[in-house]
Design a protein around this motif. Sequence first.
Motif, short mmCIF file in Angstrom:
data_model
loop_
_atom_site.label_atom_id
_atom_site.label_comp_id
_atom_site.label_asym_id
_atom_site.label_seq_id
_atom_site.Cartn_x
_atom_site.Cartn_y
_atom_site.Cartn_z
N VAL A 33 0.87 -1.17 0.00
CA VAL A 33 0.00 0.00 0.00
C VAL A 33 0.91 1.22 0.00
CG1 VAL A 33 -1.73 1.31 1.29
CG2 VAL A 33 -1.86 -1.18 1.24
N ASN A 34 0.73 2.08 -0.97
CA ASN A 34 1.61 3.23 -1.11
C ASN A 34 1.41 4.24 0.01
OD1 ASN A 34 3.57 4.64 -2.99
ND2 ASN A 34 2.03 6.24 -2.73
N ARG A 35 2.51 4.86 0.44
CA ARG A 35 2.44 5.96 1.41
C ARG A 35 2.04 7.23 0.66
NH1 ARG A 35 5.40 6.84 6.36
NH2 ARG A 35 6.79 5.13 5.81
N GLY A 36 0.76 7.54 0.71
CA GLY A 36 0.25 8.70 -0.02
C GLY A 36 -0.60 8.26 -1.19
N GLN A 37 -1.55 9.10 -1.56
CA GLN A 37 -2.48 8.77 -2.63
C GLN A 37 -1.77 8.73 -3.98
OE1 GLN A 37 -5.10 12.04 -1.88
NE2 GLN A 37 -4.15 13.36 -3.41
N ASN A 38 -2.32 7.92 -4.88
CA ASN A 38 -1.89 7.88 -6.28
C ASN A 38 -3.12 8.16 -7.13
OD1 ASN A 38 0.95 7.38 -6.65
ND2 ASN A 38 0.62 5.40 -5.66
N VAL A 39 -3.37 9.43 -7.37
CA VAL A 39 -4.56 9.85 -8.11
C VAL A 39 -4.13 10.85 -9.18
CG1 VAL A 39 -6.17 9.46 -6.21
CG2 VAL A 39 -5.01 11.66 -6.39
N GLN B 266 -2.69 4.67 0.34
CA GLN B 266 -3.34 5.28 1.49
C GLN B 266 -3.01 6.77 1.53
OE1 GLN B 266 -5.53 4.12 4.11
NE2 GLN B 266 -5.55 6.36 4.30
N ALA B 267 -4.02 7.60 1.38
CA ALA B 267 -3.81 9.05 1.44
C ALA B 267 -3.45 9.48 2.86
CB ALA B 267 -5.07 9.78 0.99
N TYR B 268 -2.71 10.58 2.96
CA TYR B 268 -2.47 11.20 4.27
C TYR B 268 -2.64 12.71 4.11
CZ TYR B 268 2.34 12.11 2.57
OH TYR B 268 3.42 12.51 1.84
N GLY B 269 -2.89 13.35 5.23
CA GLY B 269 -3.21 14.78 5.19
C GLY B 269 -2.22 15.64 5.94
N ALA B 270 -2.76 16.57 6.72
CA ALA B 270 -1.93 17.56 7.41
C ALA B 270 -0.97 16.93 8.41
CB ALA B 270 -2.81 18.58 8.12
N GLY B 271 -1.28 15.72 8.88
CA GLY B 271 -0.39 15.05 9.83
C GLY B 271 0.92 14.60 9.22
N GLY B 272 0.98 14.57 7.88
CA GLY B 272 2.22 14.25 7.20
C GLY B 272 2.50 12.76 7.09
N ARG B 273 3.67 12.46 6.54
CA ARG B 273 4.06 11.08 6.23
C ARG B 273 4.21 10.22 7.48
NH1 ARG B 273 6.65 10.01 1.39
NH2 ARG B 273 8.18 8.69 2.45
N ALA B 274 4.43 10.85 8.61
CA ALA B 274 4.61 10.08 9.85
C ALA B 274 3.29 9.67 10.48
CB ALA B 274 5.44 10.90 10.85
N VAL C 26 0.36 8.31 8.78
CA VAL C 26 -0.48 7.66 7.78
C VAL C 26 -1.42 6.67 8.46
CG1 VAL C 26 -0.49 6.28 5.67
CG2 VAL C 26 1.37 7.90 6.08
N LYS C 27 -2.67 6.69 8.10
CA LYS C 27 -3.68 5.81 8.71
C LYS C 27 -3.71 4.46 7.99
CE LYS C 27 -6.56 9.63 10.39
NZ LYS C 27 -5.71 10.75 9.93
N TRP C 28 -2.64 3.69 8.19
CA TRP C 28 -2.56 2.38 7.54
C TRP C 28 -3.73 1.50 7.94
CZ3 TRP C 28 0.66 2.77 3.79
CH2 TRP C 28 1.86 3.49 3.93
N HIS C 29 -4.26 1.68 9.14
CA HIS C 29 -5.33 0.82 9.61
C HIS C 29 -6.61 1.00 8.79
CE1 HIS C 29 -5.38 4.60 11.81
NE2 HIS C 29 -6.66 4.42 12.08
N THR C 30 -6.73 2.13 8.09
CA THR C 30 -7.89 2.31 7.22
C THR C 30 -7.80 1.39 6.01
OG1 THR C 30 -8.19 4.60 7.94
CG2 THR C 30 -9.19 3.99 5.83
N ALA C 31 -6.63 1.38 5.37
CA ALA C 31 -6.43 0.45 4.25
C ALA C 31 -6.53 -0.99 4.70
CB ALA C 31 -5.07 0.71 3.60
N ASN D 193 -7.62 3.88 -3.94
CA ASN D 193 -7.07 4.83 -2.98
C ASN D 193 -7.98 4.93 -1.76
OD1 ASN D 193 -4.64 6.64 -4.18
ND2 ASN D 193 -6.00 5.97 -5.84
N PHE D 194 -7.36 4.90 -0.57
CA PHE D 194 -8.11 5.00 0.69
C PHE D 194 -7.96 6.42 1.25
CE2 PHE D 194 -6.78 0.64 0.08
CZ PHE D 194 -7.97 -0.06 0.26
N PRO D 195 -9.05 7.00 1.73
CA PRO D 195 -9.00 8.39 2.20
C PRO D 195 -8.30 8.52 3.55
CG PRO D 195 -11.16 7.47 2.63
CD PRO D 195 -10.39 6.42 1.86
#
Length: 253
Positions: free
Chosen positions: A92-98, A126-134, A136-141, A166-168
């Motif tokens: 699962v990629n770190r960050g969205q691929n859209v 798996q997309a990530y937001g303002a929290g940054g790369r550190a 990432v909500k892997w548990h959503t994917a 892609n997971f939000p």
Amino acid sequence: MRILVTNDDGIHAPGLRCLEEIAGQLSDDVWVVAPETDQSGVSHSLSLNDPLRLRQAGEKRFGVKGTPSDCIIMGIRHILKEHGPDLVLSGVNRGQNVAEDVTYSGTIAGAMEATILGVKAIALSQAYGAGGRANVKWHTAAHHGASVVRRILEVGIEPGILVNVNFPDCEPEAVKGIAVAAQGVRNQALLSIDERVDGRGNPYFWLAFAKARFEPGHGTDLKAIADGCISVTPLRLDLTDEPTLTRFAQAFA
């Protein structure tokens, strides 16, 4: 079902462990062939000027000194050549691929290479937001991944087609549904060059995207992620634009 797993973030990436967990819910025959190092942004490149180095990192787990496409070829044509995979999962990629990400992404390229070799393939990010790369909500994917993959397989993937999922950036229970979406388009005016100077006074540069409000197009993967939905986008290997093909054929007749 035999599943081959790869990624572009490298064999030690948390997203790969997440994808192994997802694959494990679908099959007890899961193989991993992933790059030794981070290959983000390498797209569909192959290692043609350097040899591929293969290292066994555990039972059914291999690291390759190469790109995601190299890993898929190594997995299908060498490691699993006697009994190939029925499915390739990339991520699962770190960050969205859209949007235009799909043309740069090594994660997408892993699925693309599998499709070229005749194996059904799905890319997951798996997309990530303002929290940054550190953060990432892997548990959503991990929570939604297996059910999404299972549903895609039930519907079927035609030859020449790969699927981009892609997971939000939200908690699993906050996901608002699944949106089958078209590939979006970003505002490329936000792309810029960040120029800096090193300790010896020499300039160096980073590619950067400016932070600004952007309204994604309706029905796109960008809009789906922004709305808190899982985006599912079928992509095709054939890049021919049929309307332009017809127009050019008439013009050059």
